[in-house]
Design a protein around this motif. Sequence first.
Motif, PDB file in Angstrom:
ATOM      1  N   SER A   1       2.309   1.890  11.051  1.00 49.03           N
ATOM      2  CA  SER A   1       2.931   1.991  12.370  1.00 49.03           C
ATOM      3  C   SER A   1       2.217   3.041  13.208  1.00 49.03           C
ATOM      4  N   ALA A   2       1.833   4.158  12.550  1.00 47.70           N
ATOM      5  CA  ALA A   2       1.106   5.222  13.265  1.00 47.70           C
ATOM      6  C   ALA A   2      -0.245   4.717  13.767  1.00 47.70           C
ATOM      7  N   SER A   3      -0.851   3.775  13.000  1.00 44.82           N
ATOM      8  CA  SER A   3      -2.152   3.241  13.446  1.00 44.82           C
ATOM      9  C   SER A   3      -1.970   1.989  14.309  1.00 44.82           C
ATOM     10  N   GLY A   4      -0.726   1.689  14.661  1.00 48.92           N
ATOM     11  CA  GLY A   4      -0.460   0.599  15.585  1.00 48.92           C
ATOM     12  C   GLY A   4      -0.478  -0.780  14.967  1.00 48.92           C
ATOM     13  N   ILE A   5      -0.436  -0.858  13.660  1.00 49.05           N
ATOM     14  CA  ILE A   5      -0.491  -2.185  13.000  1.00 49.05           C
ATOM     15  C   ILE A   5       0.906  -2.809  12.870  1.00 49.05           C
ATOM     16  N   GLY A   6       1.907  -1.981  12.856  1.00 48.43           N
ATOM     17  CA  GLY A   6       3.267  -2.520  12.706  1.00 48.43           C
ATOM     18  C   GLY A   6       3.829  -2.241  11.323  1.00 48.43           C
ATOM     19  N   HIS A   7       4.777  -3.068  10.906  1.00 51.67           N
ATOM     20  CA  HIS A   7       5.418  -2.871   9.590  1.00 51.67           C
ATOM     21  C   HIS A   7       5.119  -4.076   8.700  1.00 51.67           C
ATOM     22  N   PRO A   8       3.984  -4.068   8.021  1.00 50.62           N
ATOM     23  CA  PRO A   8       3.618  -5.258   7.244  1.00 50.62           C
ATOM     24  C   PRO A   8       4.431  -5.459   5.956  1.00 50.62           C
ATOM     25  N   ILE A   9       5.011  -4.373   5.434  1.00 52.13           N
ATOM     26  CA  ILE A   9       5.753  -4.512   4.160  1.00 52.13           C
ATOM     27  C   ILE A   9       7.230  -4.748   4.457  1.00 52.13           C
ATOM     28  N   PRO A  10       7.773  -5.853   4.004  1.00 52.56           N
ATOM     29  CA  PRO A  10       9.201  -6.109   4.272  1.00 52.56           C
ATOM     30  C   PRO A  10      10.102  -5.213   3.418  1.00 52.56           C
ATOM     31  N   VAL A  11      11.275  -4.919   3.957  1.00 50.40           N
ATOM     32  CA  VAL A  11      12.255  -4.154   3.173  1.00 50.40           C
ATOM     33  C   VAL A  11      13.105  -5.159   2.396  1.00 50.40           C
ATOM     34  N   LEU A  12      13.082  -5.041   1.083  1.00 49.66           N
ATOM     35  CA  LEU A  12      13.794  -6.020   0.251  1.00 49.66           C
ATOM     36  C   LEU A  12      15.130  -5.457  -0.222  1.00 49.66           C
ATOM     37  N   LYS A  13      16.101  -6.373  -0.337  1.00 48.30           N
ATOM     38  CA  LYS A  13      17.388  -5.962  -0.907  1.00 48.30           C
ATOM     39  C   LYS A  13      17.294  -6.152  -2.412  1.00 48.30           C
ATOM     40  N   ILE A  14      16.993  -5.076  -3.103  1.00 49.14           N
ATOM     41  CA  ILE A  14      16.795  -5.205  -4.555  1.00 49.14           C
ATOM     42  C   ILE A  14      17.870  -4.393  -5.271  1.00 49.14           C
ATOM     43  N   LEU A  15      18.539  -5.043  -6.184  1.00 50.94           N
ATOM     44  CA  LEU A  15      19.497  -4.317  -7.019  1.00 50.94           C
ATOM     45  C   LEU A  15      18.814  -4.002  -8.349  1.00 50.94           C
ATOM     46  N   MET A  16      18.746  -2.723  -8.662  1.00 54.76           N
ATOM     47  CA  MET A  16      18.023  -2.317  -9.873  1.00 54.76           C
ATOM     48  C   MET A  16      18.749  -2.787 -11.131  1.00 54.76           C
TER      49      MET A  16
END
Lengths: 529, 347
Positions: free
Chosen positions: A127-142
């Motif tokens: 995001s700091a380099s202006g690319i955006g958020h390529p990694i999705p946030v997953l709902k993971i239950l451990m």
Amino acid sequence: MNYTTIVFLFFLLATGVLYFSAPKKIQWGVLLAASMFFYILSCGVKTAFLLAAATVIYTGALIIQTIEDKFAIRKKELEKNQRKELRKKAERKKKIIAAASIILMILMIFSTKYFNFFGSIINQAMSASGIGHPIPVLKILMPLGISYYTLMGISYITDVYRKTITAERNPLMLLLFLCYFPHIIEGPFDRYAPLSNQFRQSHRPDYDRIKNGGIRLVWGLFKKFVIADRAGLIVNTVFSHEDMYSGSVFIIAILLYTLQIYTEFSGCMDMVCGTSQMFGITISENFKRPFFSRSINEFWRRWHITLGEWLKDYVFYPVSLSGHFKKINEKIRKHINSKYLLALIPSAYALFFVWFCNGLWHGASIKYIFYGLYYYILMMMGQAAKPLSDKCLAKLHVSRNSHGYHIFEVIRTCIIVCFGMMIFRSGSLSQACSVFTGIFANFNISQIFSGALMVKGIHIWDYFILAISFMLLLTISYLQEKGMNIRETLSKQIIPIRWTIYIILLFSIIIFGAYGGNFANTTFIYGEF
Amino acid sequence: MNINTKNIRNIIRAVIFMSLFVLIFIFLSKVFTVSGNSSEDGMESRISNAYRGEDRNSLDVIFIGNSDMYRGISPVDMYHVTGITSAVSGRPNNSLQEISNDIDDILKYQKPKLLVLETDCMFSGKNPHFRNSKTKHTSLFKKIKDSVDNGDSAIISAINYYFPLIKYHDRWKKLSLSAFIHHSRNFYKFHNKGMAYSDKIKPYISQQDYMCSSKTKTARISSDNKKIFKDIYDKCKNNNIQLILMTVPSANTWNISKSQATQKLADQYGLRYYDYNLTYPQDFDWKLHTKDGGNHLNYAGAVTVTNDFGRKLKEEINLPESDITKKQKDKWKKDYEAFHKKISDRK
């Protein structure tokens, strides 16, 4: 299913009846069935992770063992040079298999526990380099216990690779090692050899063993319900309303949290060790009265012992013995002549990885990494300042062996640990910083006496119970530190005294336990790691 | 000593120890059990014991049941119209067994002429924690998991039912030495005599008639509940109490099949049964008189039922005005006024 539930007691009773009435050879099978039942009920479909982990390490270890066995057969027919060559090849193959298995285990824990954490770091950088958020946030239950069984799996495969143990041929025995119900939620990190030997032995019901195991289980429940959960209510209120409280209240809350986490974690260990003892299986001890430690190093040899040993055997030694480390060491020797620095720098290098991993193991957060590095920095500072402190003590004519200096060291260690716990308990690193600065900037001792600690659900009598329980805990720990075996001493008393103590302990949990009503249902803190 | 003797000795010891534990548990349960009816006593559903706060033997009618009852009857309004004293004893999800036990408690404080039993409890299960689990599981795994997940609450609830030490354990902070010796206390008085007030309106707007026979499954009173009902009947008979069955309007929980099963039971015992779902009270309106879309009545709905039932008491059952002292009458009048002042203050 939780260790503190009545359902668990019924489960224990049913398992005990089946276990002791089963033929000797299949007793471990009963434990496996019970452990799988326990795990599947708690975890459902996520049991697949456990089965995958077991498959990976079973297969990996078996391949390593096959390579080793083949080499052992073939080496007899070969010349010395050929043997050396073959050994080299075999070692390389073994290394690849062990590394692949360990990477798979790490991937497994990474994908469930650390994916979002590292994903957010990458996203921030992108995001700091202006690319955006390529990694999705997953709902993971451990999956339950993944932090424990993956590390135990790594220790197993490494031990097979190091030839400390031979690979297990029976996959079910290995599965039992990983999912044994007393150690699946909060550990300890057991090692394969001692545990599998005990699984294979026959265990008949023994009155004294079951009784002693039961007493330890009840003592663990006392620590959890009477002390930890009561202290937890106060701590949670203070830490969730940090703006409302002054530094003096935070100091009390930090002290209470230290008490909470110790009694909860060691209480859980008492429960699991006691439970396992009833079945005739001795599992590793995780605590040895850590608050009597004279230094941070000693504290970590007494607190969460099996994690410390695991990190020593599977992080510290591999780093210290690695080729990379040796090269660095050689370079240092070329440029530095000081013995002091020659001892300090290599250990600083290897220990960094240990404490980084220690912090990271506790959770996917910068806060936990900082928690690990907090101890690392303090240890390094202690090691670096040792010559200076020796000189100062000599000038002041203070002996390190004196009683007074001993007490000073214990108190100093406790204070350092309490500050560590402040980082550990805080919701984030920024909260830890604001609590820390708040202690000095707004101490305001009068808030303690103005009823600020009388949080919802807490009465003055709760503090009284906490104080009494703490004194009891301290006395027992002190006697144990002096070498007394409390349960053995108790068992030598006449029945009226013995039974009175047992009855008081049981009813203390029922009456003074912090459950129901205003007290929230709590789980184990370390169970969430 | 040979092994067998040692084993037997150990087993005996364990049994004696467990027995000792159980005896102390029972004793402490009695000590810790709430004997008053105020929140200070730690009572969870204190309003259900309103009859304890009334002068001894001053109530002629006791309404007993679950939330349908404490939302459906207003004793002070009934007294105002009929001069008949009454109180409601109702708890959420009350089972018939719990009601039977409550009757024992009521008889320690009151000598009612009439006991009005709300009938929804006839169709309740034994243990509310298992009863509340509404999910129907098809797989064995889910059934076991559900039992394990609810097991602790169910076991504790069962223990609490007979020996409520766990339930009231936290009362140790308020316990005095006298609690170990006697249980007498001053009881809190409720203006509304056990009725739970609500002025919320959430209309029941279904176009379908919930009492239509073609759309309901056959309801059955379990054999356990039939046995408990017989116990309740016997208790009333032995204490010269007339038992009456009543169903408050409840569109979400009641149906024709339940009504028929209850009527059959009432006929079997020769009891009066008033089902207000078959014949609504005068002026009753589902658009105005329910607080939650047809499950429970609001206060306005309760007044319609109370007025109708008061009239029945006078005209059909021939219950006379309560024979209470002037002081008690003044108290009832004050309670009525205080209750209505509270209502007008809320508005």
